[in-house]
Design a protein around this motif. Sequence first.
Motif, PDB file in Angstrom:
ATOM      1  N   ASN A  84      -0.195  59.543 -44.271  1.00  0.00           N
ATOM      2  CA  ASN A  84      -0.309  60.467 -43.321  1.00  0.00           C
ATOM      3  C   ASN A  84      -0.116  59.814 -41.953  1.00  0.00           C
ATOM      4  O   ASN A  84       0.532  60.513 -40.959  1.00  0.00           O
ATOM      5  CB  ASN A  84      -1.277  61.490 -43.292  1.00  0.00           C
ATOM      6  N   GLU A  87       3.226  59.017 -41.407  1.00  0.00           N
ATOM      7  CA  GLU A  87       4.374  59.962 -41.039  1.00  0.00           C
ATOM      8  C   GLU A  87       4.215  60.653 -39.623  1.00  0.00           C
ATOM      9  O   GLU A  87       5.090  60.806 -39.044  1.00  0.00           O
ATOM     10  CB  GLU A  87       3.978  61.054 -42.024  1.00  0.00           C
ATOM     11  N   SER A 121       7.247  68.947 -46.495  1.00  0.00           N
ATOM     12  CA  SER A 121       6.327  68.939 -45.064  1.00  0.00           C
ATOM     13  C   SER A 121       5.075  69.859 -45.310  1.00  0.00           C
ATOM     14  O   SER A 121       4.279  69.668 -44.449  1.00  0.00           O
ATOM     15  CB  SER A 121       7.234  69.746 -44.175  1.00  0.00           C
ATOM     16  N   ILE A 124       1.899  67.767 -45.077  1.00  0.00           N
ATOM     17  CA  ILE A 124       1.883  67.312 -43.743  1.00  0.00           C
ATOM     18  C   ILE A 124       1.169  68.503 -42.809  1.00  0.00           C
ATOM     19  O   ILE A 124       0.292  68.330 -42.096  1.00  0.00           O
ATOM     20  CB  ILE A 124       3.022  66.744 -43.095  1.00  0.00           C
ATOM     21  N   SER A 127      -2.457  69.153 -43.655  1.00  0.00           N
ATOM     22  CA  SER A 127      -3.395  68.192 -43.270  1.00  0.00           C
ATOM     23  C   SER A 127      -3.592  68.330 -41.580  1.00  0.00           C
ATOM     24  O   SER A 127      -4.595  68.092 -41.237  1.00  0.00           O
ATOM     25  CB  SER A 127      -2.674  66.656 -43.461  1.00  0.00           C
TER      26      SER A 127
END
Length: 186
Positions: A84, A87, A121, A124, A127
Motif C-alpha cells: 500500500n 502504491e 483500485s 486501495i 484502505s
Amino acid sequence: MNHLTSVEIYIWNYLEENKAKIIQMTVAQIAESAHVSPSSIIRTLKKKNFSGFSEYKNMEKQKLNRNDWIYGLTKDANQVVSENIEELLMTVRLLESENLAKVVENIFHAASVVIISRGLSVRIADSFARDLQFLDVKAVSLYQDNMQAYLENLPRNTFVIGLSLSGETDLIVATAKKAKRDGKKF
C-alpha cells in the motif's frame, strides 16, 4: 575493495540515506536528484561490489519487504502495508504538490469523503477510507454499481475522490462527471 572518491562517497551516502525513495526511481532520476551523472552512480555501485543499479535496487527492495518494520505486525500484514505504501508513493509522485495540498485541504474541510473505485483500485480505496477514518474524517469507499444514486443523497459539501488504475474506468468517469454537475467537489 576499491577506494571511493569524494564524489562516490557522496553518491553512496545519498543512496543509503534515500533508500525508500531510491527503490521507486530510475538511475537517471536519481542522478538528476543527486546532481551527478548516471555513470557515476553505476561506477560507485560497481566499486561497492554490485553488478549495477538493478542489483542494488532489487537488493534494497528485498530488504524492505523482509523487514518487519512495524512492530507487532505479522510478515503478511507488513507485506500488505508495504504494498500500500508503494502504491501510495507511486500515486503521490504523479501529483503536483499544489494539487496534493488542495486535495488534503478539501478532505479536511468536507462534511464527508467518498472514494469511488472499481476492480483493482477497490483495495486501495478501502484502505484509504480506513486511514481517513482514523483521522476522524467521515469517509467511505464506494464501488457498487449504484454509486451515482448513492452520491445524489449526500450533501453538497461532500468531497469525492475517484480511483482508477487506467484513469478511464467508465463508471468512475461517469460518476465523477455527475458528482461535479451535482455540485460535489471532485
